[in-house]
Write a protein that holds these residues in place. Structure first.
Motif, short mmCIF file in Angstrom:
data_model
loop_
_atom_site.label_atom_id
_atom_site.label_comp_id
_atom_site.label_asym_id
_atom_site.label_seq_id
_atom_site.Cartn_x
_atom_site.Cartn_y
_atom_site.Cartn_z
N LEU A 1 0.82 -1.20 0.00
CA LEU A 1 0.00 0.00 0.00
C LEU A 1 0.85 1.25 0.00
CD1 LEU A 1 -2.78 -1.06 2.54
CD2 LEU A 1 -3.03 -0.71 0.10
N GLN B 1 -3.89 1.69 -11.82
CA GLN B 1 -4.64 1.03 -10.77
C GLN B 1 -5.88 0.30 -11.28
OE1 GLN B 1 -3.49 0.94 -7.68
NE2 GLN B 1 -1.75 2.23 -8.21
N GLU C 1 -16.05 1.74 -6.12
CA GLU C 1 -14.69 2.26 -6.24
C GLU C 1 -14.45 3.39 -5.25
OE1 GLU C 1 -12.05 1.18 -8.12
OE2 GLU C 1 -13.38 -0.54 -8.37
N LYS D 1 -13.85 1.73 -1.94
CA LYS D 1 -12.51 1.13 -1.94
C LYS D 1 -11.43 2.19 -1.78
CE LYS D 1 -10.34 -0.32 -5.64
NZ LYS D 1 -9.93 -1.09 -6.85
N VAL E 1 -11.25 3.22 1.89
CA VAL E 1 -10.62 2.19 2.73
C VAL E 1 -9.12 2.15 2.49
CG1 VAL E 1 -10.55 -0.26 3.27
CG2 VAL E 1 -12.74 0.83 2.80
N VAL E 2 -8.70 2.22 1.22
CA VAL E 2 -7.27 2.22 0.90
C VAL E 2 -6.58 3.45 1.48
CG1 VAL E 2 -5.60 2.36 -0.98
CG2 VAL E 2 -7.52 0.78 -1.16
N LEU F 1 -8.14 -4.67 4.61
CA LEU F 1 -7.45 -5.09 3.40
C LEU F 1 -8.26 -6.13 2.64
CD1 LEU F 1 -4.83 -4.77 1.79
CD2 LEU F 1 -3.87 -6.66 3.11
N VAL G 1 -10.98 -4.45 0.70
CA VAL G 1 -10.49 -3.85 -0.55
C VAL G 1 -10.49 -4.86 -1.68
CG1 VAL G 1 -8.46 -2.84 -1.67
CG2 VAL G 1 -9.13 -2.09 0.62
N GLN H 1 -12.92 -5.07 -5.06
CA GLN H 1 -12.33 -5.13 -6.39
C GLN H 1 -12.96 -6.23 -7.22
OE1 GLN H 1 -8.08 -5.20 -6.27
NE2 GLN H 1 -7.85 -5.11 -8.48
#
Length: 347
Positions: A9, A28, A231, A234, A237-238, A261, A264, A268
């Motif tokens: 990350l 990405q 998205e 996500k 969270v990232v 994690l 995430v 995806q």
């Protein structure tokens, strides 16, 4: 594992600061971008087929040539992995007794696929060489192609699909093989699912101009909004995982970090499944209300829905709904065909 994931990350955060917005989006979200670039061609196919501008043969040519172009553009020289599998499958269908064709197809295809998986592992973990993203994409598509090929070979062995190769000329023989090639290299399912049976694919291609599906624009926009929402979640969270301090002495924090994690990666998957469904819907596929007759467990043309899967209360229900068409294919390939323990497929 936590430290390794944290380094991953952090590397992404440093990379994002060095690249522009478009470069970062491409880096990405390569899969999503490739699928988005295919959407106009899917809408074009739907419009031309619905209005009768494309005959049946030209429909098969459209989706198969589109798949070949998409493979070359996204995978480069590694697209030969898919073309080789398709060519070998056609040769086996034409030369092997259909009662044994599945055994041959399954063995050859799994050996070919396993070889490339082992090669990636050897180069990445033993030689410590960087592996091209195109190769990863080709192997991922090869796994999806394996599902379609083995599904069709099981249909042939079980006589759900009957092929006759008594054409009097080479041109007629090519026309007879065109539906097989189109099913395998269909550009709407080349990079993502869901898995559709060959019989249903043929019926959809033949009936799209006679009994046209509803306008896919409304469904497409709804699913596109869902992808954007996923998205955004996500990204949040990232962002939290990147900028949060990891305390190795706190077990509770470690558990929460792992859950974040995992979330995430799950999001995806949901995004990838949704964009694949959008691409199929844009081409007029995936609108049947009832489940396909030849589906062993009656799964819908979707690999997974966030709300439905996350609300599952039983492990068996979750296993069937997560990557649903792949789970259905595995049940048919392994459990339902098992002669010693036939009750296992009821799990």
């Amino acid at each position: 594992m936590l430290n390794i994931s944290g380094f991953v990350l952090l590397s992404y955060s440093h990379r994002d600061s060095d690249m522009g917005l478009m470069s970062s989006l491409w880096e990405q979200h390569q899969f999503l971008m490739h699928q988005c670039f295919s959407l106009p061609f899917a809408f074009l196919f739907y419009i031309l087929a619905k209005r009768g501008y494309l005959g049946l043969t030209y429909r098969y040519l459209f989706v198969s040539v589109g798949g070949c172009v998409l493979a070359v553009v996204t995978m480069g020289v590694y697209s030969l992995l898919l073309f080789t599998s398709t060519s070998v499958f056609i040769l086996l269908v034409c030369s092997v007794d259909l009662r044994r064709v599945h055994n041959w197809v399954f063995a050859v295809q799994m050996l070919w696929q396993t070889f490339w998986h082992l090669l990636i592992q050897y180069r990445e973990y033993y030689l410590h060489e960087p592996v091209s993203i195109r190769l990863f994409l080709a192997v991922s598509s090869l796994m999806l192609l394996t599902q379609r090929i083995t599904s069709l070979s099981m249909d042939l062995q079980e006589k759900r699909v009957v092929l006759t190769f008594n054409a009097s000329s080479k041109s007629k023989a090519c026309v007879m093989l065109l539906p097989l090639i189109s099913y395998i290299l269909n550009f709407t399912t080349l990079l993502g699912g869901p898995l559709c049976s060959y019989r249903h694919f043929v019926s959809l291609m033949a009936g799209i101009s006679l009994h046209a599906p509803p306008n896919p624009l409304g469904v497409f926009l709804l699913k596109l909004m869902q992808i954007i929402l996923l998205e955004c979640v996500k990204f949040c969270v990232v962002y939290f995982l990147k900028h949060s301090y990891y305390d190795s002495s706190s077990s509770i924090y470690g558990v929460l970090w792992v859950w974040g994690l995992a979330l995430v990666f799950r999001i995806q998957y949901y995004s990838h499944w949704r964009i694949s469904e959008c691409l199929n819907n844009a081409a007029g596929f995936g609108f049947w209300e009832k489940e396909p007759e030849d589906s062993p467990d009656g799964c819908k043309p979707s690999d997974g829905d966030f709300c439905t899967i996350e609300a599952s209360s039983r492990m068996s229900e979750f296993a069937r709904r997560w990557n649903a068409t792949t789970a259905s294919w595995l049940r048919r390939l392994v459990y339902i065909r098992c002669k010693r323990f036939p009750a296992v497929h009821d799990f």
